[in-house]
Design a protein around this motif. Structure first.
Motif, PDB file in Angstrom:
ATOM      1  N   GLY A   1      23.103 -18.047 -13.890  1.00 16.37           N
ATOM      2  CA  GLY A   1      22.451 -16.257 -13.837  1.00 16.37           C
ATOM      3  C   GLY A   1      21.171 -16.670 -14.394  1.00 16.37           C
TER       4      GLY A   1
ATOM      5  N   GLU B   1      18.633 -18.167 -12.574  1.00 15.18           N
ATOM      6  CA  GLU B   1      18.054 -17.286 -11.226  1.00 15.18           C
ATOM      7  C   GLU B   1      17.013 -16.260 -11.942  1.00 15.18           C
ATOM      8  N   ALA B   2      17.371 -15.761 -13.059  1.00 19.27           N
ATOM      9  CA  ALA B   2      16.298 -14.865 -13.778  1.00 19.27           C
ATOM     10  C   ALA B   2      15.381 -15.632 -14.344  1.00 19.27           C
TER      11      ALA B   2
ATOM     12  N   ALA C   1      16.726 -13.485  -9.499  1.00 23.06           N
ATOM     13  CA  ALA C   1      16.692 -12.490 -10.373  1.00 23.06           C
ATOM     14  C   ALA C   1      15.434 -12.509 -11.046  1.00 23.06           C
TER      15      ALA C   1
ATOM     16  N   VAL D   1      13.846  -8.851 -11.808  1.00 22.90           N
ATOM     17  CA  VAL D   1      14.554  -7.793 -11.459  1.00 22.90           C
ATOM     18  C   VAL D   1      14.667  -6.644 -12.362  1.00 22.90           C
TER      19      VAL D   1
ATOM     20  N   ALA E   1      21.151  -7.197 -12.821  1.00 17.15           N
ATOM     21  CA  ALA E   1      21.462  -8.299 -11.694  1.00 17.15           C
ATOM     22  C   ALA E   1      22.626  -8.680 -12.165  1.00 17.15           C
TER      23      ALA E   1
ATOM     24  N   MET F   1      25.095 -12.163 -11.310  1.00 21.80           N
ATOM     25  CA  MET F   1      25.196 -13.485 -10.746  1.00 21.80           C
ATOM     26  C   MET F   1      26.709 -13.842 -10.465  1.00 21.80           C
TER      27      MET F   1
ATOM     28  N   LEU G   1      21.490  -5.591  -8.388  1.00 23.07           N
ATOM     29  CA  LEU G   1      21.446  -6.492  -7.383  1.00 23.07           C
ATOM     30  C   LEU G   1      22.647  -7.530  -7.484  1.00 23.07           C
TER      31      LEU G   1
ATOM     32  N   ILE H   1      23.857 -11.416  -6.627  1.00 24.82           N
ATOM     33  CA  ILE H   1      23.335 -12.866  -6.197  1.00 24.82           C
ATOM     34  C   ILE H   1      24.583 -13.788  -6.165  1.00 24.82           C
TER      35      ILE H   1
END
Ligand code: BGC
Length: 254
Positions: free
Chosen positions: A115, A118-119, A124, A127, A131, A133, A204, A206
């Motif tokens: 996660g 992705e951030a 993410a 975002v 979010a 994940m 969101l 993911i």
């Protein structure tokens, strides 16, 4: 984010690692993967992690190192063990890795690392809001990020839905084990993401894990009011996130 760090991702089948460029999320070394020693016991995993670090070419002695692990990790202690030996439960694993590697590390849950990857470098990034994940693999890992800040140790893969631990029904391993078609699997995923949506009202979702490469087969079958997107980083998410967590410098949203 600038500089470099090492990310190491420990899993039930393989231990993977690389040197990561924290500005871009690019790998600056070969990605080394060594099979997890049978049984996933502490001694074997520690020795393999040492071997992996020794094999990383271009490693600077003072490079920050992040290690992620398939367990709840609270203040360096592993409180669970998914697809590895139960001998890890209750160990001060962070300290054991630091002793074995001869350096300080940052230690985290594997889905939290994914996660954070992705951030930092993926879906993410930037975002505004919450979010979630999710990693659909052997188990189901989850992570909560609020404006890029990680709230660690969310274990929604173990939500009880229809009397079952949902990971045993809706993980990618369950899909393979039961030979489920995409539509059948999506029905189970619908229950999982539907529950997360009801309880968390995220901004969101993911979807990570190797199967997210085939996202076109199942994401369109889900009916959710929350946007749901595939992860940008699949096999390297743990490595990238562990490295990024070792430095933890996601800029706050402006
Ligand atoms: C574990 C999580 C882990 C996930 C993915 C689950 O079974 O409980 O801690 O993140 O598997 O490895």
């Amino acid at each position: 984010m600038s500089g470099t760090a090492v990310g190491i991702d420990i899993g039930g089948t393989g231990i993977k690692g690389a040197i990561v460029d924290l500005a871009t999320g690019a790998l600056l070394s070969d990605r080394i993967k060594i099979p997890t020693p049978k049984g996933g016991k502490p001694d074997g995993i520690l020795a393999t992690t040492v071997e992996l670090l020794n094999r990383l070419e271009g490693l600077e002695p003072d490079a920050p190192v992040g290690v992620c692990f398939p367990a709840v990790v609270k203040h360096g202690v592993t409180l669970s063990a998914a697809n590895i030996s139960k001998k890890w439960i209750g160990l001060h694993a962070e300290e054991l890795f630091e002793q074995a590697l001869g350096r300080d590390i940052t230690f985290a849950n594997d889905a939290d690392a994914a996660g954070y990857a992705e951030a930092s470098f993926g879906a993410a990034r930037g975002v505004d809001g919450v979010a979630i994940m999710t990693t659909l693999g052997t188990g189901i890992g989850t992570a909560i990020l609020h404006n890029g800040v990680l709230v660690p140790n969310a274990e929604f893969g173990h939500l009880e839905i229809d009397g079952h631990d949902i990971e045993t029904r809706a993980s990618n391993a369950a899909r393979e084990r039961e030979n489920l078609g995409w539509a059948e699997w999506a029905e189970r995923l619908q229950k999982f993401y539907g529950a997360l949506e009801r309880y968390l009202s995220p901004d969101l979702f993911i979807v990570g894990g190797g199967v997210s490469k085939q996202h076109d087969e199942f994401i369109p079958l889900l009916s959710l009011s929350t946007p749901i997107v595939p992860a940008v980083h699949r096999n390297n998410a743990g490595i990238l996130g562990a490295a990024a967590l070792a430095v933890r410098t996601i800029p706050p949203l402006s």
